[in-house]
Design a protein around this motif. Structure first.
Motif, PDB file in Angstrom:
ATOM      1  N   GLY A  25       0.789  -1.217   0.000  1.00 48.29           N
ATOM      2  CA  GLY A  25       0.000   0.000   0.000  1.00 48.29           C
ATOM      3  C   GLY A  25       0.821   1.265   0.000  1.00 48.29           C
ATOM      4  O   GLY A  25       2.042   1.241   0.180  1.00 48.29           O
ATOM      5  N   ARG A  26       0.136   2.384  -0.177  1.00 44.65           N
ATOM      6  CA  ARG A  26       0.803   3.672  -0.333  1.00 44.65           C
ATOM      7  C   ARG A  26       0.715   4.542   0.900  1.00 44.65           C
ATOM      8  O   ARG A  26       1.190   5.674   0.888  1.00 44.65           O
ATOM      9  N   THR A  27       0.093   4.036   1.957  1.00 49.15           N
ATOM     10  CA  THR A  27      -0.138   4.883   3.124  1.00 49.15           C
ATOM     11  C   THR A  27       0.683   4.433   4.323  1.00 49.15           C
ATOM     12  O   THR A  27       0.353   4.741   5.454  1.00 49.15           O
ATOM     13  N   PHE A  28       1.776   3.746   4.072  1.00 53.39           N
ATOM     14  CA  PHE A  28       2.595   3.205   5.150  1.00 53.39           C
ATOM     15  C   PHE A  28       3.009   4.279   6.147  1.00 53.39           C
ATOM     16  O   PHE A  28       3.010   4.050   7.352  1.00 53.39           O
ATOM     17  N   SER A  29       3.351   5.448   5.658  1.00 56.22           N
ATOM     18  CA  SER A  29       3.865   6.501   6.543  1.00 56.22           C
ATOM     19  C   SER A  29       2.816   7.021   7.521  1.00 56.22           C
ATOM     20  O   SER A  29       3.163   7.707   8.488  1.00 56.22           O
ATOM     21  N   THR A  30       1.558   6.692   7.285  1.00 56.74           N
ATOM     22  CA  THR A  30       0.495   7.176   8.170  1.00 56.74           C
ATOM     23  C   THR A  30       0.160   6.182   9.284  1.00 56.74           C
ATOM     24  O   THR A  30      -0.715   6.445  10.107  1.00 56.74           O
ATOM     25  N   TYR A  31       0.849   5.058   9.310  1.00 50.78           N
ATOM     26  CA  TYR A  31       0.578   4.028  10.316  1.00 50.78           C
ATOM     27  C   TYR A  31       1.635   4.028  11.420  1.00 50.78           C
ATOM     28  O   TYR A  31       2.823   4.236  11.165  1.00 50.78           O
ATOM     29  N   ASP A  32       1.183   3.743  12.616  1.00 46.97           N
ATOM     30  CA  ASP A  32       2.102   3.314  13.667  1.00 46.97           C
ATOM     31  C   ASP A  32       2.410   1.844  13.389  1.00 46.97           C
ATOM     32  O   ASP A  32       1.528   1.073  12.989  1.00 46.97           O
ATOM     33  N   MET A  33       3.659   1.454  13.617  1.00 48.36           N
ATOM     34  CA  MET A  33       4.062   0.074  13.378  1.00 48.36           C
ATOM     35  C   MET A  33       4.586  -0.526  14.683  1.00 48.36           C
ATOM     36  O   MET A  33       5.386   0.115  15.383  1.00 48.36           O
ATOM     37  N   GLY A  34       4.166  -1.731  14.967  1.00 45.26           N
ATOM     38  CA  GLY A  34       4.580  -2.358  16.215  1.00 45.26           C
ATOM     39  C   GLY A  34       5.063  -3.777  16.022  1.00 45.26           C
ATOM     40  O   GLY A  34       4.804  -4.405  14.987  1.00 45.26           O
ATOM     41  N   TRP A  35       5.800  -4.254  17.012  1.00 49.34           N
ATOM     42  CA  TRP A  35       6.212  -5.645  17.084  1.00 49.34           C
ATOM     43  C   TRP A  35       5.703  -6.231  18.392  1.00 49.34           C
ATOM     44  O   TRP A  35       5.785  -5.595  19.446  1.00 49.34           O
ATOM     45  N   PHE A  36       5.214  -7.442  18.279  1.00 49.28           N
ATOM     46  CA  PHE A  36       4.758  -8.199  19.432  1.00 49.28           C
ATOM     47  C   PHE A  36       5.392  -9.577  19.348  1.00 49.28           C
ATOM     48  O   PHE A  36       5.895  -9.966  18.300  1.00 49.28           O
ATOM     49  N   ARG A  37       5.356 -10.304  20.451  1.00 46.84           N
ATOM     50  CA  ARG A  37       5.891 -11.663  20.416  1.00 46.84           C
ATOM     51  C   ARG A  37       5.032 -12.582  21.272  1.00 46.84           C
ATOM     52  O   ARG A  37       4.362 -12.143  22.210  1.00 46.84           O
ATOM     53  N   GLU A  38       5.089 -13.845  20.918  1.00 47.33           N
ATOM     54  CA  GLU A  38       4.322 -14.851  21.648  1.00 47.33           C
ATOM     55  C   GLU A  38       5.205 -16.064  21.872  1.00 47.33           C
ATOM     56  O   GLU A  38       5.622 -16.734  20.921  1.00 47.33           O
ATOM     57  N   ALA A  39       5.511 -16.319  23.126  1.00 46.13           N
ATOM     58  CA  ALA A  39       6.327 -17.467  23.491  1.00 46.13           C
ATOM     59  C   ALA A  39       5.412 -18.648  23.812  1.00 46.13           C
ATOM     60  O   ALA A  39       4.242 -18.460  24.160  1.00 46.13           O
ATOM     61  N   PRO A  40       5.928 -19.869  23.704  1.00 44.02           N
ATOM     62  CA  PRO A  40       5.111 -21.047  24.001  1.00 44.02           C
ATOM     63  C   PRO A  40       4.513 -20.972  25.399  1.00 44.02           C
ATOM     64  O   PRO A  40       5.216 -20.711  26.375  1.00 44.02           O
ATOM     65  N   GLY A  41       3.206 -21.161  25.486  1.00 41.71           N
ATOM     66  CA  GLY A  41       2.539 -21.153  26.775  1.00 41.71           C
ATOM     67  C   GLY A  41       2.270 -19.781  27.350  1.00 41.71           C
ATOM     68  O   GLY A  41       1.764 -19.661  28.470  1.00 41.71           O
ATOM     69  N   LYS A  42       2.605 -18.749  26.603  1.00 42.03           N
ATOM     70  CA  LYS A  42       2.389 -17.383  27.082  1.00 42.03           C
ATOM     71  C   LYS A  42       1.535 -16.615  26.085  1.00 42.03           C
ATOM     72  O   LYS A  42       1.431 -16.975  24.920  1.00 42.03           O
ATOM     73  N   GLY A  43       0.952 -15.544  26.565  1.00 41.98           N
ATOM     74  CA  GLY A  43       0.160 -14.704  25.691  1.00 41.98           C
ATOM     75  C   GLY A  43       1.033 -13.776  24.875  1.00 41.98           C
ATOM     76  O   GLY A  43       2.249 -13.693  25.064  1.00 41.98           O
ATOM     77  N   ARG A  44       0.411 -13.105  23.939  1.00 38.84           N
ATOM     78  CA  ARG A  44       1.136 -12.170  23.096  1.00 38.84           C
ATOM     79  C   ARG A  44       1.520 -10.948  23.920  1.00 38.84           C
ATOM     80  O   ARG A  44       0.695 -10.400  24.654  1.00 38.84           O
ATOM     81  N   GLU A  45       2.754 -10.518  23.800  1.00 33.54           N
ATOM     82  CA  GLU A  45       3.209  -9.350  24.554  1.00 33.54           C
ATOM     83  C   GLU A  45       3.822  -8.311  23.628  1.00 33.54           C
ATOM     84  O   GLU A  45       4.408  -8.629  22.596  1.00 33.54           O
ATOM     85  N   PHE A  46       3.678  -7.093  24.048  1.00 36.69           N
ATOM     86  CA  PHE A  46       4.225  -5.949  23.318  1.00 36.69           C
ATOM     87  C   PHE A  46       5.746  -5.953  23.391  1.00 36.69           C
ATOM     88  O   PHE A  46       6.327  -6.229  24.444  1.00 36.69           O
ATOM     89  N   VAL A  47       6.386  -5.642  22.262  1.00 40.28           N
ATOM     90  CA  VAL A  47       7.842  -5.531  22.216  1.00 40.28           C
ATOM     91  C   VAL A  47       8.264  -4.076  21.981  1.00 40.28           C
ATOM     92  O   VAL A  47       9.027  -3.507  22.760  1.00 40.28           O
TER      93      VAL A  47
END
Length: 118
Positions: A25-47
């Protein structure tokens, strides 16, 4: 928006990896971008997140070791991960958000596996 994450792999403790996430897409610059991770047996967490303005925020567990940056010309964000620990082992997901005031992210990539051996 479609997100494609890459760069995961197997690395020894203390090593480094760089994850990439490329958006369609052409609107990438208008988005916040994030990374999250999910370890075995754990919920998704913000990185980490990088706002459309360029401001970055990190989870306490990765601050000082991980660096998130964006290249709007390439529609890509990069997560440089240094001094990796076995506790960093997880599937890492990139995500995009249209509204900075909304804690929820609108679009998600498919995830890339990071494994850190001791």
């Amino acid at each position: 928006v479609q997100l494609q994450a890459s760069g995961g792999g197997l690395v020894q403790a203390g090593g480094s990896l760089r994850l990439s996430c490329t958006a369609s897409g052409r609107t990438f610059s208008t988005y916040d971008m994030g990374w999250f991770r999910e370890a075995p047996g754990k919920g998704r967490e913000f990185v980490a997140t990088v706002h459309r303005t360029g401001g970055t925020y990190y989870a306490v567990s990765v601050k000082g070791r991980f660096t998130l940056s964006r290249d709007n010309a390439k529609n890509t964000v990069y997560l440089q991960m240094n001094s990796l620990k076995p506790g960093d082992t997880a599937v890492y997901y990139c995500a995009a958000r249209q509204n900075s005031a909304n804690p929820k992210y609108d679009f998600w990539g498919q995830g890339t596996q990071v494994t850190v051996s001791s």
